[in-house]
Design a protein around this motif. Sequence first.
Motif, short mmCIF file in Angstrom:
data_model
loop_
_atom_site.label_atom_id
_atom_site.label_comp_id
_atom_site.label_asym_id
_atom_site.label_seq_id
_atom_site.Cartn_x
_atom_site.Cartn_y
_atom_site.Cartn_z
N ASP A 21 0.84 -1.20 0.00
CA ASP A 21 0.00 0.00 0.00
C ASP A 21 0.87 1.24 0.00
O ASP A 21 1.99 1.24 0.53
CB ASP A 21 -0.88 0.04 1.26
N THR A 122 -2.55 2.42 -4.44
CA THR A 122 -3.13 3.56 -3.73
C THR A 122 -4.56 3.25 -3.30
O THR A 122 -5.16 2.29 -3.79
CB THR A 122 -3.11 4.81 -4.64
N PRO A 123 -5.13 4.02 -2.38
CA PRO A 123 -6.48 3.73 -1.87
C PRO A 123 -7.57 3.67 -2.95
O PRO A 123 -8.62 3.06 -2.74
CB PRO A 123 -6.74 4.88 -0.89
N ASP A 274 -7.82 -3.72 -6.02
CA ASP A 274 -6.54 -3.72 -6.73
C ASP A 274 -6.79 -4.32 -8.12
O ASP A 274 -7.20 -5.48 -8.23
CB ASP A 274 -5.52 -4.56 -5.95
N TYR A 314 -6.14 -7.67 -2.90
CA TYR A 314 -4.78 -7.40 -3.35
C TYR A 314 -4.20 -8.62 -4.07
O TYR A 314 -4.49 -9.77 -3.73
CB TYR A 314 -3.87 -7.04 -2.18
#
Length: 331
Positions: A21, A122-123, A274, A314
């Motif tokens: 992250d 990234t978020p 992701d 992820y």
Amino acid sequence: MTDTRLDVLCIGNAIVDIIADCDDAFLEAEGLTKGMMRLIDAEEATRLYDHMGPAMEISGGSAGNTAAGVAALGGKAGFIGQVAPDQLGEFYRHDLTAQGVEFTTPAADLGVPTARSMVLVTPDAHRTMNTFLGAAQLLPPAALDEAQIEGAAVLYLEGYLWDPETPRYAMVKAIDIARRAGRKVAFTLSDTFCIDRHRDGFNELLDNGRIDILFANEAEIRMLAGAEDFDVAVAMVQNKVETLVVTRSELGAIAVRDGARAAVAAEPVDKVVDTTGAGDLFAAGFLYGYTNGRSLEQSLRIGAIAAAEVISHYGARPEADLKALVAARLG
């Protein structure tokens, strides 16, 4: 498909993905452009790794992800790629084979370590990739197992590996072997930067009837065809291959085979975490359907289901039971 030991044999970059992250401020401080992929050297790979936060490691690379996806769906998958005889190379082999993928290409001491890609997420779920190709870009023709290629219903090649000269020769040889054996050859364009560098070479493959199944996203098919309009681009390419598959992100995907066109909507996702590997898993789902006698639309649906699963967490490898997901939604 008959007389085959593998459903899909994938050739590509053997890359360990190191995923962490980060926020936009970190990207700015490192001088990185969000959402882009860049190639880096060993020194930069070490420097960036030292600056990253806690990370997880996964055996990645586009074709490796596709092979793992085919295996997760219950298909018989193999992978050809080059690793070095080092810790990351051993990890890559163990991680991929533990997922049911046949990976027998021997490690080789070529003076460079196993490839790795630092993937910064990234978020907003965008991933920024920093890739050191290392040993992966040195796959020689001699590393190919001809019997393995002859025993696969579909040979699947990634455009990323077309960039370096040595593996390009290996891929051309693999295509020759597959075609002599009467097998299908699939190719993914991988990225617009690959097309920018090798558009003529890719079109030559298509014009010469060397590719049976072509995978692209919307931007890639437009660049390959040299057309701004999506439908025009599809029309310009579809007759060059047996099957053309184009993904369109939230707009779903289309496929054209022998003039027949099928389209599916994107599968619903509660939250996109992701997007790494979405196209790779879509290809896995489609090829699994293709090699198991599914219709064009069903193959697209399986691809969409696999892609939706992988973007919900992820990493580029499925975490849920893809076989169960497909059975629940398609039967």
